[in-house]
Design a protein around this motif. Structure first.
Motif, short mmCIF file in Angstrom:
data_model
loop_
_atom_site.label_atom_id
_atom_site.label_comp_id
_atom_site.label_asym_id
_atom_site.label_seq_id
_atom_site.Cartn_x
_atom_site.Cartn_y
_atom_site.Cartn_z
N ASN A 49 0.86 -1.18 0.00
CA ASN A 49 0.00 0.00 0.00
C ASN A 49 0.90 1.23 0.00
N THR A 50 1.24 1.72 -1.19
CA THR A 50 2.24 2.80 -1.30
C THR A 50 1.74 4.12 -0.71
N GLU A 51 0.43 4.36 -0.75
CA GLU A 51 -0.11 5.61 -0.18
C GLU A 51 0.16 5.67 1.32
N GLN A 52 -0.15 4.57 2.03
CA GLN A 52 0.08 4.55 3.47
C GLN A 52 1.57 4.44 3.79
N MET A 53 2.34 3.77 2.95
CA MET A 53 3.79 3.69 3.17
C MET A 53 4.40 5.08 3.16
N ALA A 54 3.97 5.94 2.22
CA ALA A 54 4.50 7.30 2.14
C ALA A 54 4.22 8.08 3.41
N ILE A 55 3.01 7.92 3.98
CA ILE A 55 2.66 8.62 5.22
C ILE A 55 3.52 8.13 6.38
N ARG A 56 3.71 6.80 6.47
CA ARG A 56 4.51 6.26 7.58
C ARG A 56 5.97 6.73 7.46
N LEU A 57 6.49 6.77 6.25
CA LEU A 57 7.87 7.24 6.05
C LEU A 57 8.01 8.69 6.47
N TYR A 58 7.02 9.51 6.14
CA TYR A 58 7.05 10.93 6.54
C TYR A 58 7.01 11.06 8.06
N ASN A 59 6.13 10.27 8.72
CA ASN A 59 6.03 10.34 10.18
C ASN A 59 7.37 9.97 10.84
N ILE A 60 8.00 8.94 10.32
CA ILE A 60 9.29 8.51 10.87
C ILE A 60 10.34 9.61 10.65
N GLY A 61 10.29 10.27 9.47
CA GLY A 61 11.20 11.38 9.21
C GLY A 61 11.03 12.50 10.20
N VAL A 62 9.77 12.83 10.56
CA VAL A 62 9.50 13.90 11.54
C VAL A 62 10.12 13.54 12.90
N VAL A 63 9.97 12.27 13.31
CA VAL A 63 10.53 11.85 14.60
C VAL A 63 12.06 11.97 14.59
N TYR A 64 12.70 11.51 13.51
CA TYR A 64 14.16 11.61 13.44
C TYR A 64 14.62 13.07 13.41
N GLU A 65 13.84 13.93 12.77
CA GLU A 65 14.20 15.36 12.79
C GLU A 65 14.10 15.92 14.19
N SER A 66 13.07 15.48 14.95
CA SER A 66 12.94 15.91 16.35
C SER A 66 14.11 15.42 17.18
N LEU A 67 14.69 14.29 16.80
CA LEU A 67 15.84 13.72 17.52
C LEU A 67 17.17 14.27 16.98
N ASP A 68 17.11 15.23 16.03
CA ASP A 68 18.30 15.79 15.39
C ASP A 68 19.09 14.75 14.61
N SER A 69 18.46 13.64 14.24
CA SER A 69 19.10 12.67 13.36
C SER A 69 18.74 13.07 11.93
N LEU A 70 19.43 14.16 11.47
CA LEU A 70 19.00 14.79 10.23
C LEU A 70 19.23 13.92 9.01
N ASP A 71 20.31 13.18 8.98
CA ASP A 71 20.56 12.31 7.83
C ASP A 71 19.47 11.25 7.68
N LYS A 72 19.10 10.63 8.81
CA LYS A 72 18.02 9.63 8.77
C LYS A 72 16.70 10.29 8.38
N ALA A 73 16.46 11.47 8.95
CA ALA A 73 15.22 12.18 8.62
C ALA A 73 15.16 12.45 7.12
N LEU A 74 16.31 12.91 6.54
CA LEU A 74 16.34 13.22 5.12
C LEU A 74 16.07 11.97 4.27
N THR A 75 16.63 10.85 4.70
CA THR A 75 16.42 9.58 3.96
C THR A 75 14.94 9.22 3.92
N TYR A 76 14.28 9.29 5.08
CA TYR A 76 12.86 8.92 5.13
C TYR A 76 11.99 9.90 4.37
N TYR A 77 12.34 11.22 4.43
CA TYR A 77 11.57 12.19 3.68
C TYR A 77 11.68 11.93 2.17
#
Length: 603
Positions: free
Chosen positions: A176-204
Motif C-alpha cells: 500500500n504505497t499511499e500509506q507507506m508514504a505517510i509512515r515514512l514521513y512520520n518517521i522522518g519527523v521523529v528523526y528530525e525531532s531527535l536531530d538525526s538529520l541524515d536519517k530524517a532526510l532519507t525517510y523524507y
C-alpha cells in the motif's frame, strides 16, 4: 379396514386403510414432497433475508454514527465521544468488528486531542487487539500508527519509532504505497525531532518518491517541505531552495493557504541563513499574510520573531524593535489564550470523564436489565417448551384415534406456517428496533395457544365420537353372529344328483377346491371324513352364504370358523388349524383381521 378388539371382544381402535396403486402412491408422495420442499425453501429464504436485513440495518446505523462522530471530532469532543460509544455498544451487540475498531479509534482520538494520552492509548490498544483477532492487516497498521502518534505527542520518540516502523512493515507487505508514504514521513519527523538529520532526510526522500509515484500533490508538498527544512539545517542551501520553491508551486496550484504560510516561512528562514535579508523579509511577510488570513496565530507569532531577527541583522533597529513589540504583545495574548485553552481543555477532559462515568453507570444498569431480561427470557422459553410438548401430546392423542397421518401432518404444517407468517408480519410492522423475529414468533405462539388447544380438543372429541359410533355399530354386527343349533344340518347340492351331501353344521370342517371338484372334510364318529364331489367353491359359497359361521378364508378354502382350534402365523400370513386335520388352512390377506383376532381369542 383394521379392527382391534380387547379381551371382551369390544372394539378399542379402528383404522381405515386405502389401497392405492403403487405408481399412484409414488406420484402423490412426490407431489406432496415437492410442495413441502418449495414451502420450506420459501420460508427458509424469507427468514434468512429477514435476519440479514436486520444486520444490514444495524451496520448502516453504526457506520452512520461513526461518520457523524468523525465530522464532530475536531469541534465537539463530548458529542464525538457519545456517538462513538453508542456505535461501539451496537457493534458489540451484533459482533460487528469493523464498527468496533472504528469506534475505538474515534474515542482514542478524542482523548488524544485533550492530552489524555493514557486513555487514548488504552482505546487504541483495544482496537489493535480486535484488528489482530480479525487478521485485518490494514486496520492493524492504522492502530499501530495512531499509537505511534500518542508516543510522539508525549515526546517518547523511541516508542513512537517502534510503532511507526511496525506499521510501515505491514504496509510494505500489503504493498500500500499511499500509506507507506505517510509512515515514512512520520518517521522522518521523529528523526528530525531527535536531530538525526541524515536519517530524517532519507525517510523524507523515500516518502517523496512514493508520493510522486502515486501522483499525490499534497503528499509531495509535505515531503518537499520536510526535505527543505532538513537540508537548510545541514547547510545544503541550493538544494533546499529548489525543494521549497517546488513545494510553493504545488500549494499555489492547490490553493492551499496553510501550505503557503508554512512554505514561505521556511523560504524566509532559508534566505536568512543565506544572509539574503530582503528576500527573507519578503518571504516572512508573505507567510504572515497567509497565516493571518487563516487565523494561524502561532505562525503569525513565529513570523514576527523571524522578522525582528531579520531586521536586526539587516541593521534596521527601529523596525526590529517594532516587530519585537508585536511579537511580545501577541505572545502575551496567546499565553492568555493558551491558559484559557488549558482551562477549556481541563473542562473538556472533566466533561469527557463525567460522560464516561455516566456511560459506565448506564452499562451497569443495562447489565442488570439484561440479567433480568435473560431470566424472564429463560422462563418464557421454558413455558414455550412446555406448551409445545403439550401440543405434541395432543397431536399424539389425535393420532391414537385416526391413522390419517398425512392429514395431521398437513394441518400441523399449515398451522406452523401461519404462525411463521404472522411472526414475520409482526416483526416487519413493529416500531421497536430491538424486537427480533424470535420475540415476534414467541409472542404469536403464546397468544395462539388457547385457540390451538380448543381446536385440538374439539377435533379429538369429534373424531372420538365418530369412531366410537362406528365401533358400536361393528360390535353390534359381531354380537349378532350367534352359534347355530348344534344339530342344524347343512344340505349341499352338487353337479351329480347322487353327490348331494347332508352334514351337521357342528361337524363340518373345511371345503377345499381341487380343479373341478371340491373336497369336503367333516367329522363323523369322532373321525375325519373326506368326500370328493364334482363342483366349485363358488357353488358351495352360494349355498352356504346365509350361514355366518361358514367363511371363505382363501381362494381354495372355505371353513367353519366355529371348529377352528387355533391360529398361527402373523400379518404376513396366518394359518388355521383344526383338531385331527393333518394340514393347516392358509388365510388370505383380505380375510378380516377382526375375525382373526376373534378366532385367536376363541382358541
Amino acid at each position: 379396514m383394521i379392527i382391534i378388539f380387547n379381551k371382551n371382544m369390544k372394539i378399542i381402535q379402528i383404522k381405515l386403510l386405502c389401497s392405492l396403486n403403487k405408481n399412484t402412491i409414488f406420484v402423490l408422495l412426490m407431489r406432496g414432497l415437492i410442495k413441502k420442499y418449495i414451502v420450506f425453501v420459501f420460508i427458509l429464504l424469507l427468514s434468512v433475508q429477514l435476519f440479514a436485513q436486520e444486520n444490514i440495518e444495524q451496520i448502516e446505523k453504526i457506520d452512520s454514527l461513526n461518520e457523524h462522530a468523525l465530522e464532530l471530532s475536531r469541534t465537539d469532543h463530548e458529542a464525538t465521544l457519545e456517538l462513538s460509544e453508542q456505535a461501539l455498544e451496537l457493534s458489540r451487540e451484533i459482533d460487528y468488528k469493523d464498527g468496533q475498531i472504528n469506534s475505538l479509534l474515534l474515542i482514542g482520538t478524542v482523548y488524544k486531542s485533550i492530552a489524555a494520552y493514557d486513555k487514548a492509548a488504552e482505546y487504541y490498544f483495544d482496537a489493535l487487539e480486535i484488528a489482530r483477532e480479525t487478521e485485518d492487516d490494514a486496520r492493524i497498521s492504522i492502530c499501530l500508527n495512531n499509537i505511534g502518534n500518542v508516543y510522539q505527542a508525549q515526546h517518547n520518540y523511541s516508542k513512537s519509532l517502534e510503532y511507526y516502523k511496525m506499521s510501515l512493515n505491514i504496509e510494505e507487505e500489503l504493498d500500500n504505497t499511499e500509506q507507506m508514504a505517510i509512515r515514512l514521513y512520520n518517521i522522518g519527523v521523529v528523526y528530525e525531532s531527535l536531530d538525526s538529520l541524515d536519517k530524517a532526510l532519507t525517510y523524507y526522500y523515500n516518502s517523496l518518491l512514493l508520493e510522486e509515484e502515486n501522483n499525490n500533490p499534497i503528499g509531495i508538498y509535505y515531503a518537499l517541505y520536510g526535505i527543505a527544512g532538513v537540508e537548510r539545517q545541514l547547510g545544503h542551501y541550493e538544494s533546499a531552495e529548489g525543494n521549497i520553491i517546488r513545494a510553493l508551486d504545488i500549494v499555489r496550484d492547490e490553493n492551499d493557504q496553510y501550505g503557503l504560510s508554512f512554505c514561505f516561512n521556511e523560504l524566509g528562514k532559508l534566505k536568512f541563513a543565506q544572509s539574503d535579508y530582503n528576500a527573507a523579509i519578503n518571504a516572512f511577510d508573505s507567510s504572515m499574510y497567509y497565516a493571518s488570513a487563516k487565523g494561524l496565530r502561532q505562525e503569525v507569532l513565529e513570523n514576527y520573531y523571524d522578522l525582528s531577527k531579520t531586521y536586526f541583522a539587516k541593521g534596521n533597529s527601529n523596525k526590529a524593535y517594532l516587530m519585537l513589540m508585536e511579537y511580545v504583545a501577541l505572545k502575551d495574548t496567546l499565553q492568555g489564550i493558551e491558559m484559557g485553552s488549558k482551562v477549556e481543555e481541563i473542562e473538556a477532559r472533566y466533561k469527557v470523564e463525567q460522560k464516561e462515568k455516566e456511560i459506565e453507570f448506564l452499562k451497569e444498569l443495562t447489565g442488570l436489565k439484561d440479567q433480568k431480561a435473560d431470566s424472564e427470557r429463560r422462563n418464557r422459553y421454558y413455558l414455550l417448551i412446555s406448551i409445545f410438548l403439550l401440543l405434541v401430546y395432543s397431536v399424539i392423542k389425535l393420532r391414537a384415534i385416526t391413522n390419517r397421518v398425512i392429514s395431521l401432518f398437513l394441518i400441523s404444517s399449515a398451522g406452523f406456517a401461519l404462525l411463521f407468517i404472522a411472526a414475520i408480519l409482526l416483526r416487519l410492522f413493529s416500531a421497536a428496533t430491538d424486537y427480533t423475529f424470535l420475540n415476534a414468533f414467541a409472542d404469536v405462539f403464546m397468544y395462539s395457544v388457547p385457540f390451538l388447544f380448543i381446536a385440538l380438543l374439539v377435533s379429538e372429541r369429534v373424531l372420538l365420537k365418530r369412531y366410537l359410533a362406528k365401533a358400536g355399530q361393528i360390535n353390534t354386527e359381531l354380537d349378532s353372529i350367534e352359534q347355530k343349533p348344534a344339530l342344524e344340518m347343512i344340505q349341499l347340492d352338487f353337479d351329480a344328483k347322487d353327490d348331494d351331501l347332508a352334514v351337521p353344521l357342528k361337524d363340518l370342517l373345511v371345503f377345499e377346491a381341487s380343479d373341478n371338484y371340491v373336497s369336503v372334510f367333516y367329522r363323523k364318529n369322532d373321525k375325519i371324513e373326506k368326500v370328493l364331489r364334482r363342483g366349485s367353491l363358488k357353488m358351495v359359497e352360494d349355498q352356504l352364504g346365509k350361514h355366518e359361521l361358514i367363511q371363505r378364508c382363501h381362494k381354495s378354502f372355505i371353513v367353519n370358523i366355529s371348529n377352528v382350534e387355533k391360529v398361527s402365523g402373523n400379518a404376513q400370513g396366518y394359518k388355521l388349524h383344526f383338531r385331527d386335520l393333518e394340514f393347516s388352512i392358509p388365510v388370505s390377506r383380505s380375510f378380516p383381521r377382526a375375525m382373526i383376532q376373534k378366532l385367536k381369542n376363541q382358541g
